[in-house]
Design an enzyme around this catalytic site. Structure first.
Site, PDB file in Angstrom:
ATOM      1  N   ALA A   1       0.874  -1.177   0.000  1.00 28.95           N
ATOM      2  CA  ALA A   1       0.000   0.000   0.000  1.00 28.95           C
ATOM      3  C   ALA A   1       0.908   1.223   0.000  1.00 28.95           C
ATOM      4  O   ALA A   1       2.059   1.158   0.444  1.00 28.95           O
ATOM      5  CB  ALA A   1      -0.875  -0.020   1.241  1.00 28.95           C
TER       6      ALA A   1
ATOM      7  N   GLY B   1       0.475  -4.951   0.912  1.00 22.87           N
ATOM      8  CA  GLY B   1      -0.697  -5.006   0.029  1.00 22.87           C
ATOM      9  C   GLY B   1      -0.410  -5.701  -1.295  1.00 22.87           C
ATOM     10  O   GLY B   1      -1.328  -6.218  -1.938  1.00 22.87           O
TER      11      GLY B   1
ATOM     12  N   GLU C   1      -0.712  -9.298  -0.515  1.00 24.39           N
ATOM     13  CA  GLU C   1      -2.149  -9.512  -0.269  1.00 24.39           C
ATOM     14  C   GLU C   1      -2.929  -9.534  -1.584  1.00 24.39           C
ATOM     15  O   GLU C   1      -3.860 -10.315  -1.756  1.00 24.39           O
ATOM     16  CB  GLU C   1      -2.686  -8.428   0.688  1.00 24.39           C
ATOM     17  CG  GLU C   1      -2.148  -8.621   2.097  1.00 24.39           C
ATOM     18  CD  GLU C   1      -2.457  -7.447   3.018  1.00 24.39           C
ATOM     19  OE1 GLU C   1      -2.096  -6.306   2.669  1.00 24.39           O
ATOM     20  OE2 GLU C   1      -3.076  -7.669   4.073  1.00 24.39           O
TER      21      GLU C   1
ATOM     22  N   GLU D   1       4.340  -5.189   7.412  1.00 22.82           N
ATOM     23  CA  GLU D   1       3.567  -4.150   8.103  1.00 22.82           C
ATOM     24  C   GLU D   1       3.992  -3.926   9.545  1.00 22.82           C
ATOM     25  O   GLU D   1       3.971  -2.799  10.028  1.00 22.82           O
ATOM     26  CB  GLU D   1       2.071  -4.478   8.063  1.00 22.82           C
ATOM     27  CG  GLU D   1       1.409  -4.231   6.706  1.00 22.82           C
ATOM     28  CD  GLU D   1       1.505  -5.403   5.755  1.00 22.82           C
ATOM     29  OE1 GLU D   1       2.298  -6.341   6.017  1.00 22.82           O
ATOM     30  OE2 GLU D   1       0.794  -5.398   4.740  1.00 22.82           O
TER      31      GLU D   1
HETATM   32  N1  COA Z   1       4.607   3.119  -0.602  1.00 20.69           N
HETATM   33  C1  COA Z   1       5.002   4.285  -1.157  1.00 20.69           C
HETATM   34  N2  COA Z   1       6.103   4.406  -1.894  1.00 20.69           N
HETATM   35  C2  COA Z   1       6.833   3.299  -2.102  1.00 20.69           C
HETATM   36  C3  COA Z   1       6.493   2.058  -1.557  1.00 20.69           C
HETATM   37  C4  COA Z   1       5.316   1.993  -0.775  1.00 20.69           C
HETATM   38  N3  COA Z   1       4.885   0.851  -0.246  1.00 20.69           N
HETATM   39  N4  COA Z   1       7.419   1.146  -1.909  1.00 20.69           N
HETATM   40  C5  COA Z   1       8.328   1.819  -2.669  1.00 20.69           C
HETATM   41  N5  COA Z   1       7.980   3.121  -2.783  1.00 20.69           N
HETATM   42  C6  COA Z   1       8.678   4.191  -3.510  1.00 20.69           C
HETATM   43  C7  COA Z   1       9.888   4.688  -2.743  1.00 20.69           C
HETATM   44  O1  COA Z   1       9.505   5.638  -1.787  1.00 20.69           O
HETATM   45  C8  COA Z   1      10.693   5.291  -3.878  1.00 20.69           C
HETATM   46  O2  COA Z   1      10.124   6.519  -4.232  1.00 20.69           O
HETATM   47  P1  COA Z   1      11.078   7.818  -4.527  1.00 20.69           P
HETATM   48  O3  COA Z   1      11.945   7.387  -5.676  1.00 20.69           O
HETATM   49  O4  COA Z   1      10.115   8.903  -4.855  1.00 20.69           O
HETATM   50  O5  COA Z   1      11.860   8.035  -3.266  1.00 20.69           O
HETATM   51  C9  COA Z   1      10.444   4.346  -5.034  1.00 20.69           C
HETATM   52  O6  COA Z   1       9.220   3.672  -4.722  1.00 20.69           O
HETATM   53  C10 COA Z   1      11.526   3.299  -5.226  1.00 20.69           C
HETATM   54  O7  COA Z   1      11.690   2.602  -3.999  1.00 20.69           O
HETATM   55  P2  COA Z   1      13.114   2.470  -3.231  1.00 20.69           P
HETATM   56  O8  COA Z   1      12.831   2.275  -1.780  1.00 20.69           O
HETATM   57  O9  COA Z   1      14.005   3.597  -3.603  1.00 20.69           O
HETATM   58  O10 COA Z   1      13.645   1.119  -3.896  1.00 20.69           O
HETATM   59  P3  COA Z   1      14.698   0.087  -3.236  1.00 20.69           P
HETATM   60  O11 COA Z   1      15.085  -0.824  -4.340  1.00 20.69           O
HETATM   61  O12 COA Z   1      15.765   0.805  -2.505  1.00 20.69           O
HETATM   62  O13 COA Z   1      13.840  -0.718  -2.139  1.00 20.69           O
HETATM   63  C11 COA Z   1      11.924  -1.910  -1.305  1.00 20.69           C
HETATM   64  C12 COA Z   1      12.790  -1.546  -2.543  1.00 20.69           C
HETATM   65  C13 COA Z   1      10.698  -2.654  -1.826  1.00 20.69           C
HETATM   66  C14 COA Z   1      12.720  -2.816  -0.363  1.00 20.69           C
HETATM   67  C15 COA Z   1      11.502  -0.610  -0.565  1.00 20.69           C
HETATM   68  O14 COA Z   1      10.933   0.280  -1.520  1.00 20.69           O
HETATM   69  C16 COA Z   1      10.464  -0.829   0.523  1.00 20.69           C
HETATM   70  O15 COA Z   1      10.804  -1.303   1.599  1.00 20.69           O
HETATM   71  N6  COA Z   1       9.209  -0.427   0.252  1.00 20.69           N
HETATM   72  C17 COA Z   1       8.140  -0.506   1.246  1.00 20.69           C
HETATM   73  C18 COA Z   1       7.675  -1.916   1.430  1.00 20.69           C
HETATM   74  C19 COA Z   1       6.595  -1.973   2.505  1.00 20.69           C
HETATM   75  O16 COA Z   1       6.838  -1.785   3.677  1.00 20.69           O
HETATM   76  N7  COA Z   1       5.374  -2.310   2.047  1.00 20.69           N
HETATM   77  C20 COA Z   1       4.265  -2.490   2.944  1.00 20.69           C
HETATM   78  C21 COA Z   1       3.440  -1.285   3.001  1.00 20.69           C
HETATM   79  S1  COA Z   1       2.056  -1.537   4.095  1.00 20.69           S
END
Ligand code: COA
Length: 258
Positions: free
Chosen positions: A66, A112, A115, A135
């Site tokens: 999400a 999400g 999910e 989460e």
């Molecule tokens: N919500 C909002 N933005 C998200 C996102 C999320 N769940 N997951 C990734 N993004 C965005 C990042 O903020 C980034 O945006 P920016 O370039 O404007 O800063 C872009 O997507 C790329 O992500 P980034 O974190 O730079 O890539 P990465 O390769 O370093 O890491 C992940 C990849 C998936 C490990 C990391 O993005 C992450 O941990 N995301 C969240 C996962 C999460 O907790 N999901 C559950 C949500 S309830």
């Protein structure tokens, strides 16, 4: 069908939906949730579509969760509403969709995103996929059905561990857990999804639709899935597909279902 955050490609009775926000790793903001609902609603009544493949745009993510930036300031009531609306519009809607839905997990499937994949009828993954429910690392719990569907798919102990550690598992581990059915390369992921789809499309879509309902009823509180099976088994005997399937078998021919 044109959307801001989705691409939908329809070919040979198969609709492929791409969640299409690759710069945000296809994170599900509210607009995307609404568009997914609209797309499925339209595909439900589209007689040219018999099956849906759900995947993510780009090579890095199916859906990274999400959209955290949208809900970080939410109140208790807003949080509850986010989960309830999302479950109704997308996750339960897909799980109970009367046409088969295959998730082709092409990278991160987190929160999400996992999910969403779990609401599909089954899942395949590319070997770069990473799956998890992170989460609790954000101080919240899965809200789009994750605490219910993950234990159904992988067992209670593994689901507890995945949710408590907030960690990610790789595609092979997901296959060992029964979370995904097949693992292949990223290049072969959609071709494999289409191969499985075409195998399904040889069969009676009417029968498949009532089979989905019977299988799902096994997991619904207060509903007896065996009774649904009896009802839907009986109902099948009144269909053109049943006549076609049984007659074709007896005549040593291939059935030609509608
Ligand atoms: N919500 C909002 N933005 C998200 C996102 C999320 N769940 N997951 C990734 N993004 C965005 C990042 O903020 C980034 O945006 P920016 O370039 O404007 O800063 C872009 O997507 C790329 O992500 P980034 O974190 O730079 O890539 P990465 O390769 O370093 O890491 C992940 C990849 C998936 C490990 C990391 O993005 C992450 O941990 N995301 C969240 C996962 C999460 O907790 N999901 C559950 C949500 S309830």
């Amino acid at each position: 069908m044109t959307f801001e955050n989705l691409k939908v490609d329809i070919q040979d009775r198969i609709a492929t939906i791409y969640i299409d926000r690759p710069k945000k790793l296809n994170a599900l903001n509210r607009a995307t949730i609404e568009e997914i609902h609209k797309a499925f609603q339209s595909l439900r009544s589209d007689e040219d579509v018999a099956l849906v493949i759900l995947t993510g745009s780009g090579e890095k993510a199916f859906v990274a969760g999400a959209d955290i930036s949208e809900f970080s300031e939410y109140s208790v009531e807003q949080g509850k509403d986010l989960a309830a609306k999302g479950q109704e519009l997308v996750f339960d809607y897909i799980a109970n969709f009367p046409k088969p839905v295959i998730a082709a997990v092409n990278g991160f499937a987190l929160g999400g995103g996992l999910e969403l994949a779990m609401s599909a009828h089954f899942r395949i993954a590319s070997d770069n996929a990473r799956l998890g429910l992170p989460e609790t690392s954000l101080g919240v719990i899965p809200g789009y059905g994750g605490t219910q569907r993950l234990p159904q798919l992988v067992g209670k102990g593994r689901a507890m561990e995945m949710i408590m550690t907030a960690g990610m598992i790789d595609a092979e581990t997901a296959k060992n857990y029964g979370l995904v059915n097949h693992v292949t390369t990223l290049e072969e992921l959609l071709p494999l999804a289409e191969k499985l789809a075409n195998k399904i499309l040889n069969n009676s879509m009417q029968a498949i639709s009532v089979a989905i309902e019977a299988i799902n009823d096994n997991y619904k509180d207060g509903v007896n899935g065996f009774e649904t099976e009896i009802k839907n088994f009986g109902k099948s005997f009144g269909t053109e597909d049943f006549k076609e399937g049984t007659q074709a078998f007896l005549n040593k021919q291939k059935p030609n279902f509608k």
